[in-house]
Design an enzyme around this catalytic site. Structure first.
Site, PDB file in Angstrom:
ATOM      1  N   ASP A  89      -0.415  -3.344  12.293  1.00  0.00           N
ATOM      2  CA  ASP A  89       0.223  -3.835  10.955  1.00  0.00           C
ATOM      3  C   ASP A  89       0.327  -5.341  11.088  1.00  0.00           C
ATOM      4  O   ASP A  89       1.389  -5.963  11.910  1.00  0.00           O
ATOM      5  CB  ASP A  89       1.463  -3.123  10.644  1.00  0.00           C
ATOM      6  CG  ASP A  89       1.887  -3.216   9.107  1.00  0.00           C
ATOM      7  OD1 ASP A  89       2.316  -4.561   8.921  1.00  0.00           O
ATOM      8  OD2 ASP A  89       2.066  -2.469   8.452  1.00  0.00           O
ATOM      9  N   ASP A 102       4.049  -6.633  10.335  1.00  0.00           N
ATOM     10  CA  ASP A 102       5.018  -6.258  11.346  1.00  0.00           C
ATOM     11  C   ASP A 102       4.640  -7.057  12.607  1.00  0.00           C
ATOM     12  O   ASP A 102       5.564  -7.473  13.342  1.00  0.00           O
ATOM     13  CB  ASP A 102       5.029  -4.846  11.825  1.00  0.00           C
ATOM     14  CG  ASP A 102       5.351  -3.902  10.582  1.00  0.00           C
ATOM     15  OD1 ASP A 102       5.879  -4.345   9.758  1.00  0.00           O
ATOM     16  OD2 ASP A 102       5.164  -2.689  10.830  1.00  0.00           O
ATOM     17  N   ARG A 161       0.632  -1.294  -0.024  1.00  0.00           N
ATOM     18  CA  ARG A 161       0.194  -0.155   0.033  1.00  0.00           C
ATOM     19  C   ARG A 161       0.850   1.306  -0.111  1.00  0.00           C
ATOM     20  O   ARG A 161       1.727   1.525   0.668  1.00  0.00           O
ATOM     21  CB  ARG A 161      -0.781   0.150   1.310  1.00  0.00           C
ATOM     22  CG  ARG A 161      -1.825   1.199   1.009  1.00  0.00           C
ATOM     23  CD  ARG A 161      -3.054   1.022   2.386  1.00  0.00           C
ATOM     24  NE  ARG A 161      -2.208   1.231   3.728  1.00  0.00           N
ATOM     25  CZ  ARG A 161      -3.052   1.202   4.859  1.00  0.00           C
ATOM     26  NH1 ARG A 161      -4.412   1.121   4.640  1.00  0.00           N
ATOM     27  NH2 ARG A 161      -2.339   1.410   6.053  1.00  0.00           N
ATOM     28  N   THR A 220      -1.090   7.689  -0.965  1.00  0.00           N
ATOM     29  CA  THR A 220      -2.436   7.492  -1.761  1.00  0.00           C
ATOM     30  C   THR A 220      -3.282   6.429  -1.099  1.00  0.00           C
ATOM     31  O   THR A 220      -4.680   6.315  -1.513  1.00  0.00           O
ATOM     32  CB  THR A 220      -2.219   7.213  -3.213  1.00  0.00           C
ATOM     33  OG1 THR A 220      -1.656   5.903  -3.363  1.00  0.00           O
ATOM     34  CG2 THR A 220      -1.138   8.218  -3.716  1.00  0.00           C
TER      35      THR A 220
END
Length: 211
Positions: free
Chosen positions: A201, A204, A103, A107
């Protein structure tokens, strides 16, 4: 588009531990594998099979075998790799392809950086693994990629989803043969495009953050 939220006490329990910020990567990886196996049970309810005759120690009988071409499991790198073992444990005969997407944090749109898939997916059932259905951009791009190569139906397996992401995928997939199996639908997205309350995340949390 069909959406199935796997409402089961064991799934909710494992999700609770995954959400806890104190849960370390080794435990997070192990629980993700267990959770995905439970989700895969629901996701493969419509896997194509064919009759097969076998000999038991007592008699001849008719059972079922997974049809060819075999299902294709496609984890979206990198976080989807943490889901692969849980899926292939349930469907060991499945083939595996890879789709690398990330990603753009400005944006929030997906960028494809790698793929390892057959050029022709005609008559294939595909299972996409993506832990977090947040904005929906990566999943939409992945499903479009597979359908463009001839896949006949696609099922996405996700740990969590946001209402906004689900709505985006449903709009993009209107009239197509797509299913989504989820562990839970959370409250919303925050201003950074993360699921709330979510679990952070997933990549992660699975593998640690490289310094």
């Amino acid at each position: 588009m069909r959406v199935h939220v796997a409402d089961h006490p064991l799934i909710t329990h494992k999700l609770t531990v995954l959400r806890d910020r104190r849960t370390k990567s080794p435990t997070f990886r192990a629980l993700t594998e267990e959770l995905v196996t439970l989700l895969a049970y629901e996701a493969t309810r419509t896997v194509r099979t064919e009759p097969v005759e076998i000999e038991t120690p007592v008699a001849t009988t008719i059972g079922l075998a997974i049809s060819k071409p075999r299902p294709l499991v496609v984890p979206i790198l990198r976080a989807g790799l943490g889901m692969l073992e849980g899926m292939t444990k349930l469907v060991p005969s499945a083939e595996v392809g890879f789709l690398g997407m990330m990603r753009d944090e400005e944006t929030l749109q997906p960028v494809t950086y790698a793929e390892r898939l057959p050029d022709d997916l005609s008559n294939r059932q595909c299972f996409v693994l993506d832990p977090m259905l947040a904005t929906g951009g990566s999943l939409i791009a992945a499903i479009d990629f597979l359908l463009a190569r001839g896949a006949v139906d696609v099922t996405a397996v996700c740990i969590l989803a946001s209402p906004e992401g689900l709505a985006a995928v449903e709009k993009a997939m209107h009239g197509r043969e797509v299913s989504i199996v989820l562990g839970a639908v959370d409250e919303r997205l925050n201003e950074n495009g993360y699921i709330v309350p979510g679990l952070g995340d997933a990549g992660d949390r699975l593998y640690g953050l490289a310094e």
